[in-house]
Scaffold this motif. Structure first.
Motif, PDB file in Angstrom:
ATOM      1  N   SER A   1      -5.326   4.835 -13.712  1.00  0.00           N
ATOM      2  CA  SER A   1      -5.529   3.668 -12.854  1.00  0.00           C
ATOM      3  C   SER A   1      -6.998   3.484 -12.492  1.00  0.00           C
ATOM      4  O   SER A   1      -7.544   2.384 -12.591  1.00  0.00           O
TER       5      SER A   1
ATOM      6  N   ALA B   1      -9.567   4.698 -14.056  1.00  0.00           N
ATOM      7  CA  ALA B   1     -10.315   4.384 -15.276  1.00  0.00           C
ATOM      8  C   ALA B   1     -10.140   2.922 -15.667  1.00  0.00           C
ATOM      9  O   ALA B   1     -10.993   2.345 -16.344  1.00  0.00           O
ATOM     10  N   ALA B   2      -9.034   2.326 -15.228  1.00  0.00           N
ATOM     11  CA  ALA B   2      -8.804   0.905 -15.488  1.00  0.00           C
ATOM     12  C   ALA B   2      -9.486   0.023 -14.439  1.00  0.00           C
ATOM     13  O   ALA B   2      -9.353  -1.191 -14.466  1.00  0.00           O
ATOM     14  N   GLY B   3     -10.192   0.633 -13.506  1.00  0.00           N
ATOM     15  CA  GLY B   3     -11.002  -0.125 -12.552  1.00  0.00           C
ATOM     16  C   GLY B   3     -10.329  -0.434 -11.233  1.00  0.00           C
ATOM     17  O   GLY B   3     -10.851  -1.217 -10.448  1.00  0.00           O
ATOM     18  N   ALA B   4      -9.175   0.190 -10.979  1.00  0.00           N
ATOM     19  CA  ALA B   4      -8.461  -0.079  -9.727  1.00  0.00           C
ATOM     20  C   ALA B   4      -8.867   0.929  -8.656  1.00  0.00           C
ATOM     21  O   ALA B   4      -9.092   2.098  -8.953  1.00  0.00           O
TER      22      ALA B   4
ATOM     23  N   HIS C   1     -14.906   0.164 -17.458  1.00  0.00           N
ATOM     24  CA  HIS C   1     -13.490   0.454 -17.261  1.00  0.00           C
ATOM     25  C   HIS C   1     -12.663  -0.056 -18.434  1.00  0.00           C
ATOM     26  O   HIS C   1     -13.181  -0.738 -19.331  1.00  0.00           O
ATOM     27  N   LEU C   2     -11.376   0.267 -18.407  1.00  0.00           N
ATOM     28  CA  LEU C   2     -10.510   0.001 -19.567  1.00  0.00           C
ATOM     29  C   LEU C   2     -10.114  -1.468 -19.722  1.00  0.00           C
ATOM     30  O   LEU C   2      -9.607  -1.847 -20.775  1.00  0.00           O
ATOM     31  N   LEU C   3     -10.290  -2.281 -18.674  1.00  0.00           N
ATOM     32  CA  LEU C   3      -9.759  -3.649 -18.732  1.00  0.00           C
ATOM     33  C   LEU C   3     -10.862  -4.700 -18.868  1.00  0.00           C
ATOM     34  O   LEU C   3     -10.770  -5.793 -18.324  1.00  0.00           O
TER      35      LEU C   3
END
Lengths: 400, 312
Positions: free
Chosen positions: A70, A72-75, A200-202
Motif C-alpha cells: 500500500s 509503495a503504491a503511494g497511500a 510509487h507504483l501507481l
C-alpha cells in the motif's frame, strides 16, 4: 487552536489520533493488548468517521506485507501491533524501512513469549532497534496521541521517508483511562498535510521497479543512503516537535523530557510509563531537599547521544532502567548506548544499569526510592552493582 | 484466435528481453503471455515472490519490467498485492489516481504451494480484485532444485535426492488448484505455457473477472527437470496428454474440462524423458513406483472428470 479534554485509554487515544489522520489504508491483525486500539478504529470506520480502506488480514506478517504494498503504491498507510505480532512481522519490518516507506505503526509494548505473557515490557520494540524504523516512546495516553500525529509528519518528510513506531506500554497506558486533550480534526489534518509520494507504483508516466536484487556492488551504498535518512530524522523530529508545540500549545517534545535535571546530582533514565513513576518519586525526594532528577527518553531511534550526554554531563550518578533483558549483554540497550556516548565525556557521570518490569512485573515507588538511594551512595563515592534487576525473586544460590 | 505473435504485435511488451532467465524456461514464457493478455490501455502492478523470475529480471541497476513492479519477500506476494490493490481503490476513490490498473501477483510453487500459502489464502478470502499466477516448476529451482509441496512423487531433488536407499520424493504433489477451488473464487484455472490460446484466454478471463482469481501453470524447468532447452513445450504437452496436469477451469463454482486427450498417454511417457526421474528406470526399472504414480494420476483424473460432469 480548539481543543477539548476527554477521558480516553491509551489505545483509544491512539485510535483517536489515527481517526484524525484518516490514513488511506490501514492493514491490521488483532493481538492483545493492541486489540482495543484496532477495535476503536474499526468503530470509527464503521461509523464513517474515516474513509480509510481497512484490510483485515490473516496475520501480522500479512499486515506489514500489505502495508508495504500500500505504501509503495503511494497511500498513507498505518497498522498497529504488539509483541509476538511484531515478531511475526519482523522480516517485513526491515523491508519496510529499507524500501523507505513512511508507514506509521503504534506498538503497544508487550513481553515476547515464552512463557506466553500479555503484559508490558519492551522486548518487542527493542528487538526491532536495528531495523531502520524511527522509534518514539510515550509516557502516557496524551503523549501516545500526540506522538502518533507527529510520527506521520516525521515519517513522510522527503528527507526522511522512514517508517515510524509509536510505542506505549501495554495495559499500563493502553488500558488505563486518562484525561486526554485532543485537538480539532481539521487542525490535525492541516498539521499533517497531504502526502505527496514520489516513485510509487501507481504512476503510469513513471513505472518503477521496487525491491530489486541488490548485490555487493550496490547494497552497502543503499544502506548508506538509509543511514543518511535516519540522521535527517534527528533534525526533522526537532522541527516537527517545535511546530507542533507552537500550533497546539503543548510542551516541545524534542528527543526527551528532562525532569528537575538542571541541578540534579543523581538521575534515572527510563522509557514510557515508568517515566511518570520516576517523576513522582523525584517530587517526593525533592520535597525532602534531595537533588534528584529524571529523564524520559522519547526518541530511541535515532539515538540522541550527544544531546543526552550534554543533558547529563553535570550529574554525578545515573541509573538506566531497561524494560527488557539483552541476554548475555552487559545491561540493556539504552544503558549500553548511553554509556558508550559517555565514554568520551571529559567528566562523566557514574552510570549503572537496572533491568525491570519484565512481563509486566510491578515497579513501585519503593523500588525507585531504593534505586535513588543506591545512586546517592554511588555519587558520594560508595559503590553499587554495575548491573542488576529490580523486584525479581532471585533463584536459590544465584550469584546475580 | 490470433497467434501469439499477432497478439504480441498489438499489445504492450511489459517484460522485455535481456533478463537472465534460462533459455527455454517455462516461467518467462508464462509471464510474457500473461502480460500480453492485458488490454494495451490498462496499466498493471506486478508483485513478485522471491524466486527465479524475481532475481533474474531485476538485478540492480537493471530491470526487465516496463510496468510497475514490486518484490517484497518470498512468502507474501499475495498480501503485498492486496495492499497495493487496496491503495489503488482508496486513491482512485479520492481522484488521486486516474489510470486503470490491474493487479497481478505471481510466485513459483515454493512461494505459492508452501511458504506463501497462508498469504495467498488470506488475500483470496478477502476478495481483492487481483489475479494470482503460480508458475509451478515443481521444486525450489531458484535455490538449486530443492523439494517442495509441488514436487511430484519420485522426482529427485537436492533435498530429497535419489540415492542407494531412497528414490526421490516419497509423497505426491499437493493439489493447490483444488485448494483454491475450495475458496469459491469467481474464476480459477489450470493451464500450460505450450498452449498460448488456452493460457492467454484464461489469464484474460482472470484479469477481467472482478474479484480474486487464480491461475496455476505448470512451468518446465530446464536444469531442475534435467531436460534440454527445446523440450519445455514437449514436457508441458506430455503433462497434459498423460493427465498429470489437466487443463480445466472453475467458473463461479462450475468445473469445466478444457481438454480431454483422445488417447490418455501413460505417465511413464512424461517421466522417462526427464532426468529427475532417471533413477526410476536405471539401473533397475522401478515399475512399482511408476505404477503408484500412474494409479494416483488416474485417481485424480477420475475425480476431475466427475467434477466436470464428464463421466468416467
Amino acid at each position: 487552536m480548539a481543543k477539548k479534554t476527554i477521558a480516553l485509554t491509551g489505545n483509544q487515544a491512539v485510535a483517536y489520533g489515527m481517526m484524525q489522520i484518516n490514513p488511506d489504508v490501514v492493514a491490521a491483525y488483532p493481538i492483545t493488548p493492541q486489540t482495543a486500539l484496532m477495535q476503536k478504529f474499526a468503530d470509527f470506520h464503521a461509523d464513517g468517521e474515516v474513509d480509510t480502506e481497512l484490510v483485515l488480514v490473516e496475520s501480522e506478517h500479512s499486515a506489514m506485507s500489505a502495508c508495504v504494498g500500500s505504501s509503495a503504491a503511494g497511500a498513507r498507510t498505518m497498522t498497529a501491533t504488539s509483541a509476538n505480532g511484531l515478531a511475526l512481522m519482523f522480516e517485513i519490518v526491515y523491508i519496510a524501512a529499507s524500501t523507505r516507506l513512511p508507514i506509521v505503526m503504534p506498538v503497544v509494548n508487550r513481553a515476547l513469549s515464552a512463557p506466553i505473557n500479555i503484559q508490558c515490557d519492551h522486548s518487542d520494540s527493542m528487538a526491532c532497534r536495528d531495523s531502520g524504523w524511527i522509534q518514539l516512546y510515550s509516557r502516557n495516553a496524551q503523549e501516545a496521541y500526540e506522538n502518533t500525529i507527529m510520527a506521520m509528519r516525521i515519517a513522510e518528510h522527503p528527507d526522511v521517508l522512514l517508517p515510524t513506531m509509536v510505542c506505549l506500554d501495554g495495559f499500563i497506558t493502553s488500558h488505563g483511562m486518562e484525561n486526554v486533550t485532543v485537538y480539532d480534526k481539521a487542525d490535525v489534518q492541516a498539521f499533517i498535510g497531504t502526502y505527496e509520494p514520489t516513485n510509487h507504483l501507481l504512476d503510469p508516466e513513471l513505472p518503477v521497479t521496487i525491491g530489486p536484487l541488490d548485490f555487493s556492488d550496490y547494497y552497502f551504498e543503499h544502506k548508506r543512503g538509509q543511514i543518511d535518512a535516519m540522521n535527517a530524522a534527528r533534525r526533522v523530529m526537532l522541527d516537527v516537535s517545535k511546530e507542533f508545540a507552537a500550533k497546539f500549545g503543548t510542551r516541545d517534545y524534542g528527543y526527551f523530557k528532562p525532569y528537575h535535571l538542571d541541578d540534579a546530582e543523581t538521575a534515572i533514565i527510563v522509557l514510557n510509563s515508568t517515566g511518570g513513576t520516576v517523576e513522582y518519586v523525584v517530587d517526593e525526594l525533592r520535597a525532602k531537599g534531595e537533588k534528584v532528577g529524571a529523564l524520559s527518553l522519547r526518541c530511541f531511534r535515532p539515538f540522541p547521544g550527544e544531546e543526552l550526554a550534554d543533558a547529563l554531563s553535570h550529574v554525578k550518578a545515573v541509573a538506566v532502567m531497561d524494560r527488557l533483558e539483552s541476554f548475555g549483554a552487559l545491561g540493556g540497550p539504552v544503558y549500553n548506548e548511553l554509556r558508550s556516548v559517555m565514554f568520551d565525556m571529559d567528566a562523566r557521570p557514574k552510570i549503572i544499569s537496572r533491568t525491570y518490569g519484565l512481563g509486566g512485573k510491578t515497579v513501585d515507588n519503593e523500588h525507585i526510592h531504593t534505586l535513588f538511594a543506591e545512586l546517592k551512595t554511588l555519587a558520594g563515592g560508595g559503590s553499587a552493582d554495575q548491573h542488576g534487576y529490580l523486584n525479581v525473586r532471585e533463584p536459590a544460590g544465584s550469584s546475580a | 484466435m490470433a497467434s501469439f505473435k499477432e497478439i504480441a504485435a498489438t499489445t504492450r511488451q511489459r517484460l522485455t528481453g535481456g533478463h537472465r532467465m534460462c533459455a527455454g524456461c517455462g516461467a518467462t514464457i508464462i509471464m510474457r503471455q500473461a502480460l500480453h493478455s492485458l488490454d494495451p490501455e490498462d496499466e498493471v502492478v506486478v508483485t513478485a515472490a522471491t524466486g527465479c523470475m524475481e532475481v533474474s529480471t531485476t538485478i540492480y541497476p537493471y530491470s526487465a519490467w516496463k510496468c510497475s513492479y514490486i518484490h517484497n519477500a518470498f512468502e507474501n506476494s499475495a498480501a503485498t498485492c492486496s495492499g497495493a490493490e487496496t491503495a489503488y481503490r482508496a486513491l482512485k476513490d479520492k481522484g488521486r489516481v486516474k489510470a486503470n490498473y490491474k493487479f497481478l501477483a505471481f510466485g513459483g510453487d515454493g512461494g505459492t504451494y508452501d511458504i506463501g500459502l497462508q498469504s495467498l489464502s488470506g488475500a483470496m478470502e478477502r476478495g481483492h480484485d487481483m489475479v494470482y499466477l503460480c508458475y509451478d516448476n515443481e521444486a525450489y529451482m531458484n535455490t538449486g532444485y530443492q523439494r517442495s509441496g509441488a514436487t511430484p512423487r519420485g522426482a529427485s531433488t537436492t533435498t530429497a535426492p535419489a540415492g542407494k536407499k531412497r528414490l526421490g520424493k516419497p509423497q505426491f504433489n499437493k493439489d493447490l488448484t483444488g485448494i483454491l477451488a475450495a475458496h469459491r473464487l469467481p474464476y480459477l484455472a489450470q493451464s500450460v505455457p505450450s498452449r498460448p490460446n488456452d493460457f492467454m484466454r484464461k489469464m484474460r478471463t482472470a484479469f477481467y473477472t472482478e474479484g480474486p482469481c487464480f491461475v496455476n501453470a505448470i512451468s518446465p524447468c530446464i536444469p531442475g527437470w534435467r531436460i534440454a532447452p527445446n523440450q519445455s513445450f514437449d514436457m508441458a504437452e506430455l503433462a497434459v496428454q498423460t493427465c498429470f496436469w489437466p487443463l480445466y477451469e472453475v467458473i463461479d463454482g462450475e468445473w469445466k474440462l478444457n481438454h480431454k486427450p483422445k488417447e490418455k498417454k501413460p505417465v511413464v511417457d512424461w517421466l522417462m524423458p526427464q532426468g529427475r526421474f532417471r533413477h526410476l528406470f536405471k539401473p533397475d526399472l522401478r515399475q512399482d513406483i511408476i505404477d503408484e504414480i500412474q494409479a494416483e494420476v488416474d485417481r485424480r483424473w477420475h475425480e476431475l472428470l466427475l467434477k466436470c460432469g464428464e463421466g468416467a
